[in-house]
Design a protein around this motif. Structure first.
Motif, PDB file in Angstrom:
ATOM      1  N   UNK A 172       0.827  -1.212   0.000  1.00  0.00           N
ATOM      2  CA  UNK A 172       0.000   0.000   0.000  1.00  0.00           C
ATOM      3  C   UNK A 172       0.860   1.260   0.000  1.00  0.00           C
ATOM      4  N   UNK A 173       1.957   1.240   0.747  1.00  0.00           N
ATOM      5  CA  UNK A 173       2.866   2.395   0.745  1.00  0.00           C
ATOM      6  C   UNK A 173       3.507   2.565  -0.630  1.00  0.00           C
ATOM      7  N   UNK A 174       3.992   1.473  -1.201  1.00  0.00           N
ATOM      8  CA  UNK A 174       4.675   1.542  -2.496  1.00  0.00           C
ATOM      9  C   UNK A 174       3.755   2.066  -3.593  1.00  0.00           C
ATOM     10  N   UNK A 175       2.475   1.744  -3.525  1.00  0.00           N
ATOM     11  CA  UNK A 175       1.522   2.213  -4.538  1.00  0.00           C
ATOM     12  C   UNK A 175       1.403   3.739  -4.530  1.00  0.00           C
ATOM     13  N   UNK A 176       1.686   4.364  -3.390  1.00  0.00           N
ATOM     14  CA  UNK A 176       1.596   5.827  -3.307  1.00  0.00           C
ATOM     15  C   UNK A 176       2.572   6.509  -4.263  1.00  0.00           C
ATOM     16  N   UNK A 177       3.652   5.818  -4.639  1.00  0.00           N
ATOM     17  CA  UNK A 177       4.646   6.390  -5.535  1.00  0.00           C
ATOM     18  C   UNK A 177       4.118   6.501  -6.967  1.00  0.00           C
ATOM     19  N   UNK A 178       2.940   5.921  -7.225  1.00  0.00           N
ATOM     20  CA  UNK A 178       2.309   6.052  -8.535  1.00  0.00           C
ATOM     21  C   UNK A 178       1.500   7.344  -8.644  1.00  0.00           C
ATOM     22  N   UNK A 179       1.332   8.045  -7.527  1.00  0.00           N
ATOM     23  CA  UNK A 179       0.593   9.304  -7.532  1.00  0.00           C
ATOM     24  C   UNK A 179       1.387  10.388  -8.247  1.00  0.00           C
TER      25      UNK A 179
END
Length: 302
Positions: A172-179
């Protein structure tokens, strides 16, 4: 009290040992290494360099000053951690806020744990310890996780074991880098929570992420409202019309327009209440002292 004095005296004795060229310790198997590694040692501030692997990039000046005041009164309660580089030279592994605050106070020495490690081990220690102990924002944590995966060659499963977090949490944290970077900056500045970010990341088009991000700020959307807005976007549904305000809480059109302008200008949630005659009040929301200062500078120009 006697116990604390004994520990400090021990630290000074070890400091003298480390300054002796004949007892230079560079590996765990060296003579006297067992007396140093893992013990608290008083190191001179000018023998320590900051760690280039430090994941934290933002150091709030005001909170540093508060920590400096605490150190001035109580001393450094929690030792920093360093690794030995060469004779009488060390590099920070963790504790940069304490190190910076101690410099502000003007301390000549600082209590430290000494570790002997290579660059890769130092990077891993710095990232893992900061993730667990420092008040990092969600984007900084995500970047730290990504560096552990890329530079230490850890899988998400192994990373989960190292940091003591569920694999789903790390994902979930890593997905934030797609923002979009603008949205990431909003999270780092405290405008959005991680819950908002997790909802927005489900929108693939960056321009649409930004569009909804602006609506979140302008309308002060909760995480649940943001999730609903994202769901409507994905399903191609028109936006849910706002509830018709009652006479008691209706906001005149001129006030709504000014509220939107202020929200955009201040980059903060603004609530404006006014009567048709023009009398009313403005409420500006902020999430930190730093943000309050930023808003104040925009308003006063000082």
């Amino acid at each position: 009290m006697a116990k604390a004095t004994k520990k400090q005296a021990l630290g000074r004795g070890l400091s003298a040992l480390l300054k002796d060229p004949e007892n230079d310790i560079n590996a765990v198997g060296d003579k006297n290494a067992d007396k140093v590694v893992g013990n608290i040692v008083e190191l001179e501030m000018d023998t320590i360099e900051v760690n280039p692997f430090q994941p934290r990039t933002n150091f709030n000046d005001e909170t540093l000053q508060e920590l400096a005041s605490s150190i001035r009164e109580l001393g450094v309660i929690q030792p920093i951690t360093v690794r030995k580089m060469e004779f009488n030279k060390y590099q920070l592994v963790s504790g940069e806020r304490r190190f910076r605050a101690s410099k502000i106070v003007g301390l000549k020495t600082i209590p430290a744990y000494i570790r002997i490690a290579n660059d890769q081990e130092s990077l891993e220690m710095a990232l893992v310890e900061n993730i667990q102990r420092q008040d990092l924002d969600p984007i900084e944590i995500a970047l730290s996780y990504q560096r552990l995966i890329d530079e230490i060659q850890l899988t998400q499963e192994k990373l989960s074991d190292r940091v003591g977090k569920k694999r789903s949490t790390i994902a979930n944290y890593l997905r934030l880098l797609k923002l979009d970077p603008i949205v990431q900056t909003g999270m780092r500045d405290g405008f959005l929570s991680m819950g908002h970010g997790r909802a927005l990341v489900n929108i693939s088009k960056k321009k649409d992420q930004i569009s909804l991000y602006e609506k979140i700020l302008a309308n002060r959307l909760s995480v649940r409202e943001t999730e609903a807005a994202v769901k409507e976007y994905q399903e191609g549904k028109p936006e849910t019309p706002a509830k018709t305000p009652t006479k008691e809480n209706a906001v005149p059109e001129f006030a709504q327009q000014e509220e939107k302008k202020l929200t955009k200008y201040l980059e903060a949630a603004v609530e404006l209440k006014a009567s048709e005659r023009g009398k009313g009040k403005i409420t500006i929301s902020f999430h930190s002292r730093e943000e309050l200062k930023r808003i104040r500078k925009l308003i006063t120009g000082e």
